[in-house]
Design a protein around this motif. Structure first.
Motif, mmCIF file in Angstrom:
data_model
loop_
_atom_site.group_PDB
_atom_site.id
_atom_site.type_symbol
_atom_site.label_atom_id
_atom_site.label_comp_id
_atom_site.label_asym_id
_atom_site.label_seq_id
_atom_site.Cartn_x
_atom_site.Cartn_y
_atom_site.Cartn_z
ATOM 1 N N GLU A 17 41.564 150.307 -24.820
ATOM 2 C CA GLU A 17 41.392 148.869 -24.631
ATOM 3 C C GLU A 17 42.733 148.139 -24.534
ATOM 4 N N GLY A 18 43.832 148.871 -24.765
ATOM 5 C CA GLY A 18 45.152 148.251 -24.697
ATOM 6 C C GLY A 18 45.813 148.055 -26.041
ATOM 7 N N LYS A 19 45.382 148.806 -27.064
ATOM 8 C CA LYS A 19 45.967 148.634 -28.402
ATOM 9 C C LYS A 19 47.450 149.007 -28.400
ATOM 10 N N SER A 20 47.765 150.173 -27.859
ATOM 11 C CA SER A 20 49.164 150.616 -27.845
ATOM 12 C C SER A 20 50.019 149.706 -26.976
ATOM 13 N N THR A 21 49.439 149.226 -25.890
ATOM 14 C CA THR A 21 50.161 148.295 -25.023
ATOM 15 C C THR A 21 50.480 147.013 -25.771
ATOM 16 N N LEU A 22 49.524 146.523 -26.555
ATOM 17 C CA LEU A 22 49.746 145.315 -27.345
ATOM 18 C C LEU A 22 50.840 145.547 -28.385
ATOM 19 N N VAL A 23 50.802 146.686 -29.056
ATOM 20 C CA VAL A 23 51.830 147.005 -30.051
ATOM 21 C C VAL A 23 53.206 147.051 -29.385
ATOM 22 N N SER A 24 53.286 147.703 -28.230
ATOM 23 C CA SER A 24 54.555 147.809 -27.512
ATOM 24 C C SER A 24 55.106 146.436 -27.155
ATOM 25 N N THR A 25 54.220 145.546 -26.705
ATOM 26 C CA THR A 25 54.651 144.206 -26.301
ATOM 27 C C THR A 25 55.039 143.357 -27.511
ATOM 28 N N LEU A 26 54.246 143.410 -28.581
ATOM 29 C CA LEU A 26 54.539 142.597 -29.762
ATOM 30 C C LEU A 26 55.808 143.042 -30.475
ATOM 31 N N THR A 27 56.089 144.332 -30.438
ATOM 32 C CA THR A 27 57.281 144.845 -31.119
ATOM 33 C C THR A 27 58.488 144.946 -30.195
ATOM 34 N N LEU A 396 63.552 139.006 -13.998
ATOM 35 C CA LEU A 396 62.785 140.253 -13.993
ATOM 36 C C LEU A 396 62.729 140.872 -15.392
ATOM 37 N N ILE A 397 63.841 140.861 -16.091
ATOM 38 C CA ILE A 397 63.902 141.455 -17.424
ATOM 39 C C ILE A 397 63.068 140.658 -18.421
ATOM 40 N N THR A 398 63.226 139.344 -18.432
ATOM 41 C CA THR A 398 62.559 138.539 -19.454
ATOM 42 C C THR A 398 61.087 138.307 -19.169
ATOM 43 N N SER A 399 60.650 138.533 -17.951
ATOM 44 C CA SER A 399 59.225 138.388 -17.641
ATOM 45 C C SER A 399 58.501 139.731 -17.714
ATOM 46 N N ARG A 400 59.227 140.770 -18.054
ATOM 47 C CA ARG A 400 58.674 142.118 -18.104
ATOM 48 C C ARG A 400 58.131 142.423 -19.501
ATOM 49 N N ALA A 401 56.819 142.627 -19.622
ATOM 50 C CA ALA A 401 56.224 143.013 -20.903
ATOM 51 C C ALA A 401 56.652 144.433 -21.256
ATOM 52 N N HIS A 402 56.968 144.658 -22.523
ATOM 53 C CA HIS A 402 57.411 145.992 -22.938
ATOM 54 C C HIS A 402 56.287 147.019 -22.856
ATOM 55 N N GLY A 403 55.040 146.532 -22.862
ATOM 56 C CA GLY A 403 53.920 147.454 -22.764
ATOM 57 C C GLY A 403 53.610 147.892 -21.347
ATOM 58 N N LYS A 404 54.273 147.301 -20.366
ATOM 59 C CA LYS A 404 54.040 147.642 -18.962
ATOM 60 C C LYS A 404 54.805 148.918 -18.634
#
Length: 466
Positions: A17-27, A396-404
Motif C-alpha cells: 500500500e506504500g508503507k515503505s515508500t511513506l517511511v522513506s519519504t518521511l525520513t 528537481l532535487i527538492t521536488s523529488r520524494a525520497h520514496g520515489k
C-alpha cells in the motif's frame, strides 16, 4: 509522549500500500527498501530522523496485515482489560505462524508507538481493509489514516475518506511518491492534532525541521553564489613550450578552463544533492534534457540565459566591460552562440592574456619564455546560464520524494522551462545584481564582488524559499 520523548510512529497497513515508500519519504532516507511486490517487508525496522547527530523522531516500517479477519475475530472475542488488548494478543500468538506478521506489526504499537495507517486510495475499499481499521479502533489508541493515492487515480478517494472518518482521529491525503519536503513537514504537523499528548514532542520536531530546512536553503544559496564567483574570477595559465604554437597553447587553455568550470558546477550540484539527503537519486536525466547537455553546448545557450534583447540591454549598463566576450563554447571556434556587445576593442587580450617571462640559463639550459593566461570569463551570458541550470537542478532535487525509485521524468524540467529559464524573468533590479558581479569581477574588485554576491544570495534565498 512528552517534549523530552523522541516520538515514534508505526506505519501500518495492508501489503503493497506504500508503507515503505511513506517511511522513506518521511525520513528522507532513499535507502529504505521499496518494492512493487507485496510482502517484501517481513520484519519491522526502525528508521530515525536525526538532527546534529541527535535522534529527533522515529518511524517503524512494518509488515502488512496477513490475517486481518482472524485477528479481528480474536479482538472482538477478547474480554480482558481494554488497555491490555495488544499485550494479550502478542502473548497468546507470539509463536503462532498464522499471526506472525500481525504480531510483528503490532509489537511497536504495544510498546507505545503512535499509529499511522496507510491505504492505497486508487483502489476500492475491501473487507480486509475494514477489518484492519476495526482492529486499530479496538486498540483504543490515537491514530491517523494516510490515503496514499498511487498515480493520479482518485476515483475511490471519497469512499476511503468516509470509512476512515468512522474509525480514525485524523485523515490525510499524502502521495508518498510525489511529496516534496513541504508536504512532509505538513504531515508531521498534522500529527499534532491526533492526540494532545503528542503535541509537545511533535512541536519540537516540526520547529527543528523547519529551522533545519531554512539552513539547507542557505547552504544551497552559498554554494550557488560560490559557483558564480568561480565562473567570473577563475583563470588558468601555462607556459608556452618552445615547440608549441601559441594557437595550440590557447586551445589547451580554453579546454582546461571549460573543464574547470564543468567540475565546479558538478561539485555544486553534488553539494545540493547531499544537502537534501539524496544518496541514490543523481538526476541522470533522459535524452532531451537540458541538464544532460554540456555546459558549453550550443543548445544550452539557446535555451537558457537571457534573450538576445535582454543581453543587449544588460551589456549596455555594464559599459565596456561587457564588450570583452569570447566564445567559450567551442574553445575558440565560433558556433555563433554569443553576440559581441558594446566595445569590442581588446576583447581577446581581456580574456586571453600573455606576458613574457624573464629569460635565464641554468647549466646551459634556457628558462623562461611566454606565459599565457586565460580568464576571467568576460561573457555576460555565462552567469545567467549557470543560474538557470543550477535552479533547475535545485528544483528537481527538492521536488523529488525520497520514496520515489523510478528515473526522473522531463515533466518538472519542461514546466520550469516552459517560458525560458529563471533568468529571463528576473526583475530589472535582480539582473543588475548579476551585472554588478560581472563588472566587479572584470575589475578584480574584491569588495565589489562580495557586495554583489551578498545581494545575489538574498535574491536566490527569496526565490527558492517562495
Amino acid at each position: 509522549m512528552t517534549n523530552t520523548t523522541i516520538p515514534e510512529f508505526a506505519i501500518l497497513g495492508h501489503p503493497n500500500e506504500g508503507k515503505s515508500t511513506l517511511v522513506s519519504t518521511l525520513t528522507e532516507d532513499d535507502t529504505v527498501r521499496v518494492s512493487p511486490f507485496p510482502g517484501e517487508t517481513t520484519s519491522s525496522r526502525t528508521y530515525t530522523v536525526t538532527l546534529d547527530e541527535k535522534p529527533l523522531i522515529r518511524f517503524v516500517d512494518t509488515p502488512g496485515f496477513q490475517a486481518p479477519k482472524k485477528t479481528l475475530a480474536w479482538f472482538r472475542a477478547y474480554t480482558g482489560a481494554p488497555e491490555r488488548i495488544l499485550e494479550a494478543f502478542l502473548a497468546e500468538h507470539q509463536s503462532d505462524k498464522t499471526f506472525a506478521d500481525e504480531c510483528e506489526l503490532l509489537a511497536p504499537v504495544a510498546k507505545g508507538a503512535g499509529i499511522i495507517y496507510v491505504a492505497d486510495g486508487s483502489r476500492p475499499v475491501r473487507q480486509n481493509d475494514l477489518a484492519e481499521m476495526e482492529i486499530l479502533r479496538l486498540t483504543g489508541l490515537p491514530r491517523m489514516a494516510v490515503i496514499n493515492c498511487k498515480g493520479a487515480n482518485e476515483k475511490h478517494l471519497a469512499a476511503w475518506r468516509a470509512e476512515f472518518r468512522k474509525t480514525f482521529n485524523a485523515v490525510r491525503v499524502f502521495n508518498a511518491h510525489t511529496a516534496a519536503v513541504k508536504d512532509r513537514l505538513d504531515l508531521l504537523a498534522a500529527l499534532m492534532t491526533v492526540d494532545p499528548e503528542w503535541e509537545p514532542a511533535l512541536t519540537h520536531v516540526v520547529t527543528a525541521l523547519n529551522e533545519e530546512w531554512g539552513n539547507r536553503l542557505r547552504r544551497s544559496v552559498d554554494a550557488m553564489a560560490e559557483l558564480f564567483r568561480f565562473a567570473l574570477t577563475h583563470t588558468v595559465s601555462a607556459s608556452l613550450g618552445q615547440k608549441e604554437s601559441k594557437e595550440e597553447a590557447e586551445h589547451k587553455l580554453a579546454l582546461r578552463f571549460q573543464e574547470d568550470l564543468r567540475k565546479k558546477e558538478a561539485r555544486t550540484r553534488e553539494h545540493i544533492r547531499r544537502t537534501f539527503r539524496h544518496s541514490l537519486f543523481d538526476v541522470t536525466m533522459p535524452e532531451g534534457s537540458v541538464l544532460r547537455q554540456d555546459l558549453f553546448d550550443k543548445r544550452t545557450f539557446k535555451l537558457l540565459g537571457l534573450t538576445r534583447t535582454q543581453l543587449a540591454t544588460a551589456a549596455a549598463t555594464c559599459g565596456g566591460a561587457a564588450g570583452a566576450v569570447i566564445d567559450l563554447a567551442a574553445a575558440g571556434h565560433s558556433l555563433g552562440l554569443f553576440t559581441v556587445l558594446g566595445s569590442v576593442g581588446g576583447a581577446a587580450s581581456a580574456f586571453l592574456g600573455e606576458r613574457r617571462m624573464a629569460r635565464a640559463k641554468v647549466s646551459g639550459i634556457p628558462l623562461g619564455g611566454q606565459e599565457l593566461t586565460l580568464g576571467p570569463c568576460r561573457n555576460l551570458q555565462m552567469p545567467f546560464v549557470l543560474l538557470d541550470r543550477i535552479l533547475l537542478y535545485f528544483t528537481l532535487i527538492t521536488s523529488r520524494a525520497h520514496g520515489k525509485r523510478d528515473e526522473a521524468a522531463l515533466a518538472v524540467e519542461e514546466a520550469a522551462l516552459a517560458d525560458g529559464g529563471a533568468s529571463r524573468h528576473l526583475s530589472a533590479s535582480d539582473k543588475k545584481a548579476f551585472q554588478a558581479l560581472f563588472t566587479a569581477a572584470g575589475k578584480k574588485d574584491a569588495p565589489g564582488i562580495d557586495a554583489a554576491l551578498a545581494t545575489i544570495r538574498e535574491i536566490l534565498f527569496a526565490r527558492i524559499n517562495g
